[in-house]
Enzyme design. Structure first.
Site, PDB file in Angstrom:
ATOM      1  N   TYR A 211       0.867  -1.182   0.000  1.00  0.00           N
ATOM      2  CA  TYR A 211       0.000   0.000   0.000  1.00  0.00           C
ATOM      3  C   TYR A 211       0.900   1.228   0.000  1.00  0.00           C
ATOM      4  O   TYR A 211       1.864   1.305   0.754  1.00  0.00           O
ATOM      5  CB  TYR A 211      -0.872   0.015   1.269  1.00  0.00           C
ATOM      6  CG  TYR A 211      -1.729   1.257   1.378  1.00  0.00           C
ATOM      7  CD1 TYR A 211      -3.034   1.261   0.904  1.00  0.00           C
ATOM      8  CD2 TYR A 211      -1.234   2.432   1.948  1.00  0.00           C
ATOM      9  CE1 TYR A 211      -3.825   2.401   0.994  1.00  0.00           C
ATOM     10  CE2 TYR A 211      -2.015   3.574   2.033  1.00  0.00           C
ATOM     11  CZ  TYR A 211      -3.307   3.550   1.560  1.00  0.00           C
ATOM     12  OH  TYR A 211      -4.084   4.677   1.644  1.00  0.00           O
TER      13      TYR A 211
ATOM     14  N   GLU B 278      -3.387   7.511  -4.190  1.00  0.00           N
ATOM     15  CA  GLU B 278      -3.309   6.217  -3.513  1.00  0.00           C
ATOM     16  C   GLU B 278      -3.056   5.097  -4.508  1.00  0.00           C
ATOM     17  O   GLU B 278      -3.720   5.014  -5.531  1.00  0.00           O
ATOM     18  CB  GLU B 278      -4.618   5.949  -2.756  1.00  0.00           C
ATOM     19  CG  GLU B 278      -4.563   4.728  -1.861  1.00  0.00           C
ATOM     20  CD  GLU B 278      -5.921   4.422  -1.236  1.00  0.00           C
ATOM     21  OE1 GLU B 278      -6.056   4.553  -0.018  1.00  0.00           O
ATOM     22  OE2 GLU B 278      -6.841   4.055  -1.991  1.00  0.00           O
TER      23      GLU B 278
END
Ligand code: ADP
Ligand code: MG
Length: 390
Positions: A109, A197
């Site tokens: 992530y 993101e």
């Protein structure tokens, strides 16, 4: 302002951030052609909506033949996709992204966002990629690493190396990660983003880092200077009432209560919503008409608030400084007359030209509830709505 994954990936490409080859398509036939054009043996068909969790909701489909790609596209396009982030109604899918499927060795992530507490652009990373970061934060917070950026010097190499090492990237992956983070940061800064993101950022065959998902959110206040980003806006993904309100210079946000609010100033609008809650009611919306509101603007505000079928009463709270109570009153009178409003309307006026305002309200002969103070107004609105419901 949010954009679609395929749009974010196009921006990534422009900044040399590695993404899989892909094509965005609007029909199953186009999907089949895209798969053949891309080549390879496995493809991924990804529904393009402004919500995550698509993998869990069946919106990311692996296909092992162009015909299967076509079938997946056919199933997704034109239907609503429900994911953990869309609510039970889901979102309509109008296009899908067809990509070459990658052999994934590991998922990470990575995000850049603005941390309000430290008031710094912050990099957030985790070795628990692919999962919802909120879940990771709740269950295994130690698996999340953060690095704040000093605005005076920008993002430095050592910070990127620190993050990459902390999530376990080694060897040739380390310098790749540093480059990728710096490019993502550049994109974030250039385009006034609020969020960039990448989940997952994947290690794929050949020890390469690849952004398999991409999400970006931009600061609406900066769009005036970013025409290329403004062009990416998809009105179909937004609440039509909010879009219409923006066009009228109104700041409107839909909520799920039943007391419609028309207020001037964001601070007063927040206080009004609090006062409604304090008296046991629930606001149906936030609406700031701003300063210098004309009668037309007030009438438009009524129309937008009443488009919400849940609204059972309206509270109008104006503390006029730049505004004029007489203009506001004219707008209220016009709205109640022209729009045949049937729900109770509570009016609180204060400030500039308040006497003239009340005069217009009184001489209109219309039905409304008068209030002098915020607290009184909120109480009356909540009672009126309860009375209307009974
Ligand atoms: P969402 O976050 O909305 O669920 P993602 O784009 O993250 O959608 O896709 C979900 C999962 O599907 C990813 O975690 C990844 O494992 C897999 N995936 C996505 N794109 C690809 C791809 N090009 N090749 C292989 N797997 C993929
Ligand atoms: Mg994802």
């Amino acid at each position: 302002m949010n954009i679609h994954e395929y749009q974010a990936k196009e921006l990534f490409r422009r900044y040399d951030i590695p993404v899989p080859e892909g094509r965005v398509v609007h029909s199953d036939e186009q999907a089949l052609a895209a798969a053949e054009d891309l080549g390879g043996e496995r493809w991924v068909v990804k529904a393009q909506i402004h919500a995550g969790g698509r993998g869990k909701g069946g919106g990311v489909v692996i296909a092992d033949s162009p015909e299967r790609v076509r079938q997946a596209a056919d199933r997704l396009i034109g239907n609503r996709l429900v994911t953990p982030q869309t609510g039970s109604d889901g979102r309509p899918v109008q296009r899908v992204l067809v990509e070459q499927a990658q052999e994934i060795a590991q998922e990470f992530y990575l995000a850049i966002l603005i941390d309000r507490v430290s008031q710094r652009i912050t990099l957030v990373a985790s070795d628990a990629g692919g999962m919802e970061i909120e879940e990771v934060a709740a269950r295994e917070p130690q698996r999340i690493v953060r690095e704040r950026v000093d605005p005076a010097v920008g993002l430095l190499d050592f910070q990127c190396r620190k993050i990459a090492a902390a999530v376990g990237l080694k060897g040739t992956l380390l310098p790749q990660a540093v480059k990728l983070m710096k490019r993502l940061y550049r994109l974030f800064r250039d385009k006034d983003a609020l969020l960039a993101e990448v989940n997952p950022l994947a290690v794929v065959a050949g020890d390469r880092l690849l952004a398999l998902d991409a999400k970006m959110d931009f600061d609406g206040n900066a769009l005036y200077r970013l025409p290329d980003i403004t062009d990416l806006r998809d009105f179909d993904e937004e609440d039509p009432k909010e879009v219409e309100a923006t066009g009228h210079g109104l700041n409107y946000i839909a909520l799920d209560g039943d007391v419609g609010c028309i207020v001037n100033g964001a601070g007063l609008a927040m206080a009004t919503m609090d006062a409604i809650a304090l008296h046991g009611g629930r606001p149906a919306n936030f609406l700031d008409v701003g300063g210098g509101a004309s009668p037309e603007k007030i009438a438009n505000a009524f129309r937008i608030v009443l488009e919400d079928a849940n609204v059972r009463g309206i509270l109008l709270n104006i503390f006029a400084g730049i505004n004029r109570c007489d203009w506001v009153a004219e707008g209220i009178v016009r709205a109640i007359r022209d729009q045949a409003i049937e729900v109770p309307v509570v009016v609180r006026l204060a400030g500039t030209n308040v006497a003239e305002g009340w005069m217009i309200m009184e001489s209109s002969g219309l039905d409304y509830l008068r209030a002098e103070k915020l607290d009184d107004a909120a109480r009356k609105a909540v009672e009126a709505v309860k009375g209307a419901a009974a």
